[in-house]
Design a protein around this motif. Structure first.
Motif, PDB file in Angstrom:
ATOM      1  N   MET A   1       0.851  -1.199   0.000  1.00  0.00           N
ATOM      2  CA  MET A   1       0.000   0.000   0.000  1.00  0.00           C
ATOM      3  C   MET A   1       0.887   1.250   0.000  1.00  0.00           C
ATOM      4  SD  MET A   1      -3.057   0.840   2.658  1.00  0.00           S
ATOM      5  CE  MET A   1      -4.226  -0.442   2.396  1.00  0.00           C
ATOM      6  N   LYS A   2       0.546   2.243  -0.806  1.00  0.00           N
ATOM      7  CA  LYS A   2       1.374   3.454  -0.918  1.00  0.00           C
ATOM      8  C   LYS A   2       1.150   4.370   0.284  1.00  0.00           C
ATOM      9  CE  LYS A   2       2.929   2.405  -4.943  1.00  0.00           C
ATOM     10  NZ  LYS A   2       4.189   1.695  -4.931  1.00  0.00           N
ATOM     11  N   THR A   3       2.240   5.011   0.719  1.00  0.00           N
ATOM     12  CA  THR A   3       2.146   5.908   1.878  1.00  0.00           C
ATOM     13  C   THR A   3       2.263   7.355   1.433  1.00  0.00           C
ATOM     14  OG1 THR A   3       3.189   4.240   3.250  1.00  0.00           O
ATOM     15  CG2 THR A   3       3.220   6.486   4.103  1.00  0.00           C
ATOM     16  N   ILE A   4       1.312   8.164   1.892  1.00  0.00           N
ATOM     17  CA  ILE A   4       1.343   9.599   1.569  1.00  0.00           C
ATOM     18  C   ILE A   4       1.569  10.382   2.860  1.00  0.00           C
ATOM     19  CG2 ILE A   4      -0.032  11.533   0.691  1.00  0.00           C
ATOM     20  CD1 ILE A   4      -1.331   9.575  -1.229  1.00  0.00           C
ATOM     21  N   LEU A   5       2.509  11.321   2.790  1.00  0.00           N
ATOM     22  CA  LEU A   5       2.799  12.161   3.953  1.00  0.00           C
ATOM     23  C   LEU A   5       2.138  13.518   3.734  1.00  0.00           C
ATOM     24  CD1 LEU A   5       4.467  12.539   6.594  1.00  0.00           C
ATOM     25  CD2 LEU A   5       6.285  13.491   5.161  1.00  0.00           C
ATOM     26  N   VAL A   6       1.289  13.915   4.689  1.00  0.00           N
ATOM     27  CA  VAL A   6       0.634  15.228   4.606  1.00  0.00           C
ATOM     28  C   VAL A   6       1.382  16.176   5.536  1.00  0.00           C
ATOM     29  CG1 VAL A   6      -1.491  16.509   5.105  1.00  0.00           C
ATOM     30  CG2 VAL A   6      -1.612  14.228   4.097  1.00  0.00           C
TER      31      VAL A   6
ATOM     32  N   PHE B   1      -8.840  11.332   5.956  1.00  0.00           N
ATOM     33  CA  PHE B   1     -10.131  10.685   5.727  1.00  0.00           C
ATOM     34  C   PHE B   1     -10.295  10.354   4.232  1.00  0.00           C
ATOM     35  CE2 PHE B   1     -14.744  10.919   4.986  1.00  0.00           C
ATOM     36  CZ  PHE B   1     -15.145   9.936   5.868  1.00  0.00           C
ATOM     37  N   PHE B   2      -9.996  11.365   3.405  1.00  0.00           N
ATOM     38  CA  PHE B   2     -10.155  11.199   1.958  1.00  0.00           C
ATOM     39  C   PHE B   2      -9.144  10.177   1.390  1.00  0.00           C
ATOM     40  CE2 PHE B   2      -8.473  12.722  -2.203  1.00  0.00           C
ATOM     41  CZ  PHE B   2      -9.537  12.300  -2.984  1.00  0.00           C
ATOM     42  N   LEU B   3      -7.879  10.318   1.815  1.00  0.00           N
ATOM     43  CA  LEU B   3      -6.823   9.460   1.239  1.00  0.00           C
ATOM     44  C   LEU B   3      -6.990   7.996   1.646  1.00  0.00           C
ATOM     45  CD1 LEU B   3      -3.760  11.847   1.767  1.00  0.00           C
ATOM     46  CD2 LEU B   3      -4.852  11.256  -0.393  1.00  0.00           C
ATOM     47  N   GLU B   4      -7.382   7.773   2.896  1.00  0.00           N
ATOM     48  CA  GLU B   4      -7.565   6.386   3.338  1.00  0.00           C
ATOM     49  C   GLU B   4      -8.722   5.736   2.583  1.00  0.00           C
ATOM     50  OE1 GLU B   4      -5.302   6.634   7.604  1.00  0.00           O
ATOM     51  OE2 GLU B   4      -7.501   6.494   7.647  1.00  0.00           O
ATOM     52  N   ASP B   5      -9.714   6.563   2.304  1.00  0.00           N
ATOM     53  CA  ASP B   5     -10.841   6.079   1.522  1.00  0.00           C
ATOM     54  C   ASP B   5     -10.410   5.697   0.105  1.00  0.00           C
ATOM     55  OD1 ASP B   5     -13.520   5.613   1.974  1.00  0.00           O
ATOM     56  OD2 ASP B   5     -14.088   7.227   0.597  1.00  0.00           O
ATOM     57  N   GLU B   6      -9.368   6.375  -0.392  1.00  0.00           N
ATOM     58  CA  GLU B   6      -8.839   6.093  -1.739  1.00  0.00           C
ATOM     59  C   GLU B   6      -7.861   4.910  -1.737  1.00  0.00           C
ATOM     60  OE1 GLU B   6      -9.077   7.980  -4.937  1.00  0.00           O
ATOM     61  OE2 GLU B   6     -10.959   8.470  -3.939  1.00  0.00           O
ATOM     62  N   GLY B   7      -7.616   4.360  -0.549  1.00  0.00           N
ATOM     63  CA  GLY B   7      -6.761   3.164  -0.461  1.00  0.00           C
ATOM     64  C   GLY B   7      -5.304   3.441  -0.151  1.00  0.00           C
ATOM     65  N   TYR B   8      -4.991   4.658   0.357  1.00  0.00           N
ATOM     66  CA  TYR B   8      -3.602   4.962   0.702  1.00  0.00           C
ATOM     67  C   TYR B   8      -3.413   4.912   2.210  1.00  0.00           C
ATOM     68  CZ  TYR B   8      -3.604   6.832  -4.048  1.00  0.00           C
ATOM     69  OH  TYR B   8      -3.727   6.964  -5.399  1.00  0.00           O
ATOM     70  N   LEU B   9      -2.151   4.717   2.626  1.00  0.00           N
ATOM     71  CA  LEU B   9      -1.802   4.899   4.029  1.00  0.00           C
ATOM     72  C   LEU B   9      -1.450   6.364   4.172  1.00  0.00           C
ATOM     73  CD1 LEU B   9       0.612   1.977   4.950  1.00  0.00           C
ATOM     74  CD2 LEU B   9      -1.624   2.463   5.939  1.00  0.00           C
ATOM     75  N   CYS B  10      -1.855   7.003   5.263  1.00  0.00           N
ATOM     76  CA  CYS B  10      -1.612   8.436   5.374  1.00  0.00           C
ATOM     77  C   CYS B  10      -0.981   8.755   6.722  1.00  0.00           C
ATOM     78  CB  CYS B  10      -2.954   9.147   5.220  1.00  0.00           C
ATOM     79  SG  CYS B  10      -2.785  10.905   5.273  1.00  0.00           S
TER      80      CYS B  10
ATOM     81  N   ALA C   1      -7.226  13.394  -6.416  1.00  0.00           N
ATOM     82  CA  ALA C   1      -7.028  11.945  -6.611  1.00  0.00           C
ATOM     83  C   ALA C   1      -6.293  11.685  -7.921  1.00  0.00           C
ATOM     84  CB  ALA C   1      -8.379  11.235  -6.621  1.00  0.00           C
ATOM     85  N   HIS C   2      -6.670  12.437  -8.962  1.00  0.00           N
ATOM     86  CA  HIS C   2      -6.053  12.249 -10.271  1.00  0.00           C
ATOM     87  C   HIS C   2      -4.562  12.624 -10.214  1.00  0.00           C
ATOM     88  CE1 HIS C   2      -5.652  12.083 -14.585  1.00  0.00           C
ATOM     89  NE2 HIS C   2      -5.107  13.295 -14.558  1.00  0.00           N
ATOM     90  N   ALA C   3      -4.274  13.775  -9.568  1.00  0.00           N
ATOM     91  CA  ALA C   3      -2.874  14.242  -9.487  1.00  0.00           C
ATOM     92  C   ALA C   3      -2.014  13.223  -8.726  1.00  0.00           C
ATOM     93  CB  ALA C   3      -2.824  15.603  -8.795  1.00  0.00           C
ATOM     94  N   ILE C   4      -2.545  12.675  -7.642  1.00  0.00           N
ATOM     95  CA  ILE C   4      -1.777  11.699  -6.839  1.00  0.00           C
ATOM     96  C   ILE C   4      -1.476  10.450  -7.664  1.00  0.00           C
ATOM     97  CG2 ILE C   4      -1.947  10.118  -4.870  1.00  0.00           C
ATOM     98  CD1 ILE C   4      -3.435  12.336  -3.372  1.00  0.00           C
ATOM     99  N   LYS C   5      -2.503   9.958  -8.335  1.00  0.00           N
ATOM    100  CA  LYS C   5      -2.348   8.735  -9.125  1.00  0.00           C
ATOM    101  C   LYS C   5      -1.286   8.931 -10.212  1.00  0.00           C
ATOM    102  CE  LYS C   5      -5.484   5.258 -10.752  1.00  0.00           C
ATOM    103  NZ  LYS C   5      -6.783   5.002 -11.271  1.00  0.00           N
ATOM    104  N   LEU C   6      -1.392  10.071 -10.884  1.00  0.00           N
ATOM    105  CA  LEU C   6      -0.455  10.371 -11.964  1.00  0.00           C
ATOM    106  C   LEU C   6       0.990  10.415 -11.442  1.00  0.00           C
ATOM    107  CD1 LEU C   6      -0.584  11.278 -14.991  1.00  0.00           C
ATOM    108  CD2 LEU C   6      -0.361  13.620 -14.151  1.00  0.00           C
ATOM    109  N   GLN C   7       1.181  11.108 -10.317  1.00  0.00           N
ATOM    110  CA  GLN C   7       2.546  11.252  -9.782  1.00  0.00           C
ATOM    111  C   GLN C   7       3.089   9.925  -9.248  1.00  0.00           C
ATOM    112  OE1 GLN C   7       4.314  13.638 -10.522  1.00  0.00           O
ATOM    113  NE2 GLN C   7       2.597  14.863 -11.294  1.00  0.00           N
ATOM    114  N   LEU C   8       2.218   9.106  -8.677  1.00  0.00           N
ATOM    115  CA  LEU C   8       2.692   7.797  -8.192  1.00  0.00           C
ATOM    116  C   LEU C   8       3.123   6.909  -9.363  1.00  0.00           C
ATOM    117  CD1 LEU C   8       0.198   6.980  -5.289  1.00  0.00           C
ATOM    118  CD2 LEU C   8       2.637   7.501  -5.094  1.00  0.00           C
ATOM    119  N   ASN C   9       2.355   6.997 -10.472  1.00  0.00           N
ATOM    120  CA  ASN C   9       2.732   6.208 -11.657  1.00  0.00           C
ATOM    121  C   ASN C   9       4.059   6.692 -12.237  1.00  0.00           C
ATOM    122  OD1 ASN C   9       0.510   4.634 -11.477  1.00  0.00           O
ATOM    123  ND2 ASN C   9      -0.697   5.758 -12.980  1.00  0.00           N
ATOM    124  N   THR C  10       4.240   8.020 -12.268  1.00  0.00           N
ATOM    125  CA  THR C  10       5.494   8.564 -12.799  1.00  0.00           C
ATOM    126  C   THR C  10       6.661   8.124 -11.927  1.00  0.00           C
ATOM    127  OG1 THR C  10       4.224  10.477 -13.448  1.00  0.00           O
ATOM    128  CG2 THR C  10       6.595  10.718 -13.550  1.00  0.00           C
TER     129      THR C  10
END
Ligand SMILES: Nc1ncnc2c1ncn2[C@@H]1O[C@H](COP(=O)(O)OP(=O)(O)OP(=O)(O)O)[C@@H](O)[C@H]1O
Length: 455
Positions: free
Chosen positions: A1-6, A19-28, A115-124
């Motif tokens: 699972m990908k980890t995002i630091l806020v 709340f939003f990121l965990e719902d999208e399937g990320y660890l935050c 959500a779109h920006a995060i997905k794009l950057q994780l793929n890059t």
């Protein structure tokens, strides 16, 4: 699972992003300041950072955010940083992007856009990591092998045993004399395992000094020591959840043995010059031609490391005890070398077949391969005779022969190769003793042996 630091000084914003990121399937994970963010990234695996631009009261310039972007990129150049601010101006957005930010999002944010920006950057990031890994893997992984051939019942049994074991996650120790093909069997296990789509990384421990061991096995950060001009991924990182093959394991120094044991016990390691703790997910296959029980008795090898490595121990039999392999393998090599050197097809005369069957092969399949490669250039006519093979006389009980007569037609490389093989034979396949008797270090011995394998 990908980890995002806020990174945001508002706990409310941290909570709603979480709340939003965990719902999208990320660890935050949330922190309140750039300093805490740097500390966290230095010690933990983070895949993406969402960064506020202003932290001190009454500041709206974004200068703190710009400094943080620079420091984060310095720490991990491939880490995507998405900037989020309520004080967006075109000027600040341009500055953030030129400083190294991956994207710029205004607060209040739109969930879909974020959500779109995060997905794009994780793929890059994944693509860049794959590229870096592939480049380093290409430099270090062993050349793709030709097929592993096994004709005798003994070898077929070993293969079927390995095919079953391959499906497990157990660490496997392969033992056997020099040139029996242990590295081939290691790749066979990888190819038949559930990890076959992941990497197979091979390291020859015999050729590693303690300094090189750290760098090669764990990797290093740029500037970790004099000469570390760029980041280097270690073998554990390159192998990821694939297979790490540690060849010539008995030749590790006491210091390197202790370090390897620590990783195998803790399943964690750090690269030189980094405090980030990385997880080892690779399956370990190791190999040796040494007698590890003897090495343990002589306090040259740690017993606890031995038990970590040999959840299962499989011995690859010497060629002289698998007679049914000799002629099919010889014919196999004959066909492929004739093709490689663009020579007309050759065959083995009956006397040559008999000579091969009587020979002791102290250098095992590697030696057979070299004999056949050499004979292609020595044979007169289309049939290879026993004399063309230039084998030394063998003992009747099929034990490898210690005496090698020096043939005056041999090249210097062939004389050295003979000397290495006969010394190996004299010490019953024990490379450390053979190297010592020639006044060579273990690493010099392995460099020479691999040179002759490559000839
Ligand atoms: N079953 C096989 N089929 C085809 N080629 C083989 C086979 N076994 C060994 N070889 C050949 O023998 C050579 C030596 O194999 P390898 O390097 O795997 O041996 P090893 O047991 O790891 O030797 P060492 O202990 O010296 O490292 C290989 O380059 C390969 O060409």
């Amino acid at each position: 699972m990908k980890t995002i630091l806020v990174v945001d000084d508002s706990l409310d914003i941290q909570a709603s992003l979480k709340f939003f990121l965990e719902d999208e399937g990320y660890l935050c994970h949330g922190v309140l300041s750039p300093d805490s963010a740097l500390d966290y990234v230095a010690k933990n695996s983070v895949d993406l950072v969402l960064l506020d631009m202003n932290f001190s009261q009454n500041t709206t310039s974004g200068a703190e955010g710009l400094t943080a972007i620079e420091a984060l990129k310095e720490l991990d150049p491939l880490l995507p940083v998405i900037v989020m601010t309520g004080w967006a101006t075109l000027d600040l957005a341009v500055k953030a992007l030129t400083t190294g930010a991956a994207d710029f999002i205004e607060k209040p944010w739109q969930d879909e856009r974020l959500a779109h920006a995060i997905k794009l950057q994780l793929n890059t990031r994944r693509d860049k990591q794959d590229l870096a890994r592939l480049t380093q893997e290409k430099q270090r992984s062993i050349a793709p092998q030709s097929a592993l051939h096994a004709y005798s019942t003994q070898k077929q049994q070993v293969l079927s045993q390995l095919e079953n074991l391959a499906k497990s996650d157990m660490n496997i120790l392969l033992t056997g004399e020099n040139g029996t093909g242990k590295s081939y069997y290691a790749q066979f296990i990888h190819q038949h395992s559930t990890r076959s789509r992941a990497s197979f990384i091979a390291l020859n421990m015999g050729a590693l000094s303690d300094e090189l061991f750290n760098s090669e096995v764990f990797g290093h950060k740029k500037g970790a020591f004099t000469g570390a001009s760029q980041d280097r991924l270690g073998a554990f990182t390159l192998a990821e959840d694939g297979t790490l093959f540690l060849d010539e394991i008995a030749n590790l120094s006491a210091q390197s043995q202790a370090k390897l044991l620590h990783v195998l016990e803790e399943r964690k390691y750090t690269a030189l010059g980094s405090s980030k703790v990385l997880e080892n997910k690779a399956r370990i296959i190791s190999a040796t031609n040494a007698d590890l029980s003897e090495a343990i008795a002589n306090e040259l090898f740690r017993q606890d490391l031995y038990y970590r490595l040999n959840t299962v121990e499989i011995e690859i039999p010497p060629l002289r005890s698998c007679k049914d392999d000799i002629l099919p393998l010889a014919n196999q090599f004959l066909t492929s070398f004739c093709k490689q050197y663009d020579k007309p097809a050759l065959s083995l005369a009956q006397c040559a077949k008999q000579a091969l069957l009587n020979y002791g092969f102290p250098g095992n399949v590697r030696e057979l391969k070299h004999i056949i490669e050499r004979v292609i250039f020595m044979a007169n006519g289309q049939q290879i005779t026993a004399q063309d093979l230039m084998l030394s006389a063998t003992t009747s009980n099929n034990k490898p022969n210690v005496q090698h007569t020096v043939d005056m037609t041999l090249s210097i490389d062939e004389v050295i190769e003979h000397a290495l093989l006969s010394r190996l034979e004299h010490f019953n396949g024990n490379a450390s003793k053979a190297a010592k008797s020639l006044g060579m270090s273990r690493s010099a011995w392995y460099r020479k042996m691999s040179k002759y394998d490559a000839v």
